[in-house]
Write a protein that holds these residues in place. Sequence first.
Motif, PDB file in Angstrom:
ATOM      1  N   GLY A   7     -17.197 -59.260 -22.874  1.00 11.42           N
ATOM      2  CA  GLY A   7     -16.749 -58.269 -23.276  1.00 11.42           C
ATOM      3  C   GLY A   7     -16.718 -56.898 -22.623  1.00 11.42           C
ATOM      4  N   ARG A  18     -16.480 -53.742 -27.614  1.00  3.41           N
ATOM      5  CA  ARG A  18     -17.146 -54.695 -28.239  1.00  3.41           C
ATOM      6  C   ARG A  18     -17.465 -55.933 -27.314  1.00  3.41           C
ATOM      7  NH1 ARG A  18     -15.229 -58.633 -33.253  1.00  3.41           N
ATOM      8  NH2 ARG A  18     -14.119 -59.750 -31.583  1.00  3.41           N
ATOM      9  N   SER A  20     -19.351 -59.826 -26.884  1.00  2.99           N
ATOM     10  CA  SER A  20     -19.781 -60.777 -27.599  1.00  2.99           C
ATOM     11  C   SER A  20     -20.743 -61.805 -26.940  1.00  2.99           C
ATOM     12  CB  SER A  20     -18.443 -61.707 -27.841  1.00  2.99           C
ATOM     13  OG  SER A  20     -17.401 -60.951 -28.386  1.00  2.99           O
ATOM     14  N   SER A  22     -21.831 -65.529 -27.215  1.00  2.00           N
ATOM     15  CA  SER A  22     -21.807 -66.819 -27.871  1.00  2.00           C
ATOM     16  C   SER A  22     -22.812 -67.782 -27.587  1.00  2.00           C
ATOM     17  CB  SER A  22     -20.459 -67.562 -27.102  1.00  2.00           C
ATOM     18  OG  SER A  22     -20.222 -68.777 -27.512  1.00  2.00           O
ATOM     19  N   LYS A  71     -22.820 -60.641 -36.654  1.00  2.00           N
ATOM     20  CA  LYS A  71     -22.792 -61.997 -36.231  1.00  2.00           C
ATOM     21  C   LYS A  71     -21.685 -62.803 -37.164  1.00  2.00           C
ATOM     22  CE  LYS A  71     -26.331 -64.124 -38.996  1.00  2.00           C
ATOM     23  NZ  LYS A  71     -25.573 -65.037 -40.076  1.00  2.00           N
ATOM     24  N   THR A  77     -21.611 -66.636 -32.994  1.00  2.00           N
ATOM     25  CA  THR A  77     -21.234 -65.468 -32.070  1.00  2.00           C
ATOM     26  C   THR A  77     -22.068 -64.256 -32.543  1.00  2.00           C
ATOM     27  OG1 THR A  77     -19.105 -66.473 -31.254  1.00  2.00           O
ATOM     28  CG2 THR A  77     -19.522 -63.921 -30.823  1.00  2.00           C
ATOM     29  N   TYR A  79     -21.997 -59.921 -32.195  1.00  2.00           N
ATOM     30  CA  TYR A  79     -21.234 -58.939 -31.747  1.00  2.00           C
ATOM     31  C   TYR A  79     -21.987 -57.760 -31.537  1.00  2.00           C
ATOM     32  CZ  TYR A  79     -17.510 -62.200 -32.866  1.00  2.00           C
ATOM     33  OH  TYR A  79     -16.736 -63.201 -33.105  1.00  2.00           O
ATOM     34  N   GLN A  81     -20.786 -53.793 -31.327  1.00  2.00           N
ATOM     35  CA  GLN A  81     -19.658 -52.901 -31.354  1.00  2.00           C
ATOM     36  C   GLN A  81     -20.279 -51.648 -30.628  1.00  2.00           C
ATOM     37  OE1 GLN A  81     -16.307 -53.322 -32.140  1.00  2.00           O
ATOM     38  NE2 GLN A  81     -16.109 -51.187 -31.528  1.00  2.00           N
TER      39      GLN A  81
END
Length: 125
Positions: A7, A18, A20, A22, A71, A77, A79, A81
């Motif tokens: 990202g 944003r 990410s 994983s 999450k 995942t 995140y 932001q």
Amino acid sequence: VQLQASGGGLVQAGGSLRLSCSVSGRTFSTDTIGWFRQAPGKEREFVAAIRWRERNTIYADDVKGRFTISKDDAKNTVYLQMNSLKPEDTAVYYCAAGPRAIISFMSNGAAYRNWGQGTQVTVSS
């Protein structure tokens, strides 16, 4: 446990991105997920972290109010932001996983056992 961060990119100051992370192979050792960053010539620094089950979150002072960690259980995942980005946010961002830690320790890199590869974030002025 494998962590895959994505990202990152180039954005102008004031913009948003944003990130990410994983998480595969989740176990008790991935109960805390954190984001750290490292700018050229600087030490790695804590950005934000979340507890997977309780959803407690903590932030570094200089990102509070601008960044939000969250999450998605279904996607495994986490995140990050990032809003109102500043040139000083430019860095390689890493996500990391560790066992459940007390909240005050979640900002310490030593709390994390597994690290993903970084994703570059560049904020132009």
